[in-house]
Enzyme design. Structure first.
Site, PDB file in Angstrom:
ATOM      1  N   CYS A   1       9.693   7.640  -6.797  1.00 31.37           N
ATOM      2  CA  CYS A   1       9.344   9.019  -7.182  1.00 31.37           C
ATOM      3  C   CYS A   1       8.679   9.770  -6.036  1.00 31.37           C
ATOM      4  CB  CYS A   1       8.441   8.997  -8.403  1.00 31.37           C
ATOM      5  SG  CYS A   1       7.948  10.630  -8.929  1.00 31.37           S
TER       6      CYS A   1
ATOM      7  N   CYS B   1       5.942  12.198  -7.233  1.00 28.90           N
ATOM      8  CA  CYS B   1       4.671  11.557  -7.584  1.00 28.90           C
ATOM      9  C   CYS B   1       3.917  11.105  -6.336  1.00 28.90           C
ATOM     10  CB  CYS B   1       4.887  10.324  -8.460  1.00 28.90           C
ATOM     11  SG  CYS B   1       6.142  10.508  -9.723  1.00 28.90           S
ATOM     12  N   ASP B   2       4.627  10.537  -5.375  1.00 24.21           N
ATOM     13  CA  ASP B   2       3.958   9.810  -4.296  1.00 24.21           C
ATOM     14  C   ASP B   2       4.109  10.427  -2.903  1.00 24.21           C
ATOM     15  OD1 ASP B   2       3.172   7.906  -6.163  1.00 24.21           O
ATOM     16  OD2 ASP B   2       5.055   6.820  -5.973  1.00 24.21           O
TER      17      ASP B   2
END
Ligand code: NAP
Length: 307
Positions: A133, A136-137
């Site tokens: 992701c 997300c990261d």
């Protein structure tokens, strides 16, 4: 007492089904599973959902859909269904938290990211440098080189997104032809921060003494191995449909996707419907998932009216 309809999943398909079922007065119970909001919550900008001229943030789209369903009376709870019994007129679904009963069921459990299955992948998964992701990261990897694996739209999208943070993005693809749409490929090829590593097969994720990722080892077309320096490996190689707890009694194809009837949402069991990426290996778009969710809710409503 049995619910009228239980909807499994809160991605585009599940939430659209929830809006339609709630608006039809069925007061659906919607169970959010392992990834509330589904795949759109891991996307940045959604540029192709009709009605949003300048695109829309994936999380915003999903939270608006949920609020819309709640406005019409949909109820939400969290649980993960392990087994089902669809043999009687009342369908039973056993989850970690409770056993649920419903007259009709809509399964919209989506699909989960596929992994490479190479050494080091699981070991460094999460905070140590392997992830699926970018949204997300990505922000954790500022001013360092990162790798994206894959040759589809997801990989291209992730690579482009990561250029906001990384010093360099190396896109590792096992062929020299992309599966991604031409517009995405052109954007990737023309981006100054993106480097292509084509015909490269990932072999191993290698870490250092700090317990974090330092390299991705690949084999190129000449059979040589080389280690690509990177601080994170973003894997974007497609998805696996989340259909296991329902098979049997439901049937799936050779890739694990639900086999549905001609209307794309009915199954071999009356009163059980499927929608979205768990039942669609062809289109897999937010808008097509939403369309299937709508169909499933209408079919469920008609089926309930007849019973
Ligand atoms: P995909 O189109 O199935 O592409 C998966 C990619 O991963 C392929 O290039 C494949 O290589 C590679 N791959 C698969 N297994 C691999 C392995 N074990 N090792 C190395 N590489 C591997 O999946 P996706 O990119 O997630 O896209 C899924 C669907 O969503 C598509 O229909 C796509 O158009 C859509 N999508 C659309 C957008 C958008 O429009 N903005 C964004 C994201 C996704 P090969 O090519 O060699 O098979």
């Amino acid at each position: 007492m049995a619910e009228n309809v239980i909807i499994l999943g809160t991605g585009c398909a599940g939430l659209t089904a929830a809006i339609y079922a709630a608006r039809a007065g069925l007061t659906p119970l919607v169970l959010e599973g392992g990834q509330p909001g589904g795949q759109l919550t891991t996307t940045s900008e959604v540029e192709n959902f009709p009605g949003f001229v300048h695109g829309v943030d994936g999380n915003e789209l999903i939270s608006n859909m949920k609020a819309q369903a709640e406005r019409f009376g949909a109820k939400f709870a969290w649980d993960r269904i392990d087994t089902v019994d669809f043999s009687g007129p009342v369908k039973k679904l056993k989850g970690g938290e409770a056993t649920y009963e419903a007259k009709a069921v809509i399964i919209a459990t989506g699909a989960s990211p596929r992994l490479l299955g190479i050494p080091g992948e699981k070991e460094y998964y999460g905070g140590n440098g392997v992830t699926t992701c970018a949204t997300c990261d990505g922000a954790f990897y500022r001013d360092v080189p990162v790798v994206v694996v894959g040759g589809g739209d997801s990989a291209c999208e992730e690579a482009l997104f990561l250029t906001r943070f990384a010093s360099k993005v190396i896109l590792v693809h096992r062929r020299d032809k992309f599966r991604a749409s031409e517009i995405m490929v052109q954007r990737v090829k023309s981006h100054e921060k993106i480097e292509l590593a084509l015909n490269c097969i990932p072999l191993e994720v290698l870490g250092g003494a700090d317990g974090k990722v330092h390299h991705l080892r690949v084999k190129d077309s000449s059979g040589q191995t080389r280690d690509i320096p990177c601080k994170c490996v973003f894997i974007a190689i497609g998805h696996i449909p989340n259909t296991k707890p329902f098979v049997p009694p439901l049937s799936v194809d050779e890739n694990g996707y639900f086999i549905a009837g001609e209307n794309t949402v009915s199954t071999s069991i009356p009163g059980v419907f499927v929608a979205g990426d768990c039942a669609d290996h062809v289109y897999r778009q937010a808008i097509t998932a939403a369309g299937m969710g709508c169909r499933a809710a209408i079919e469920a409503e008609r089926w309930l009216a007849g019973h």
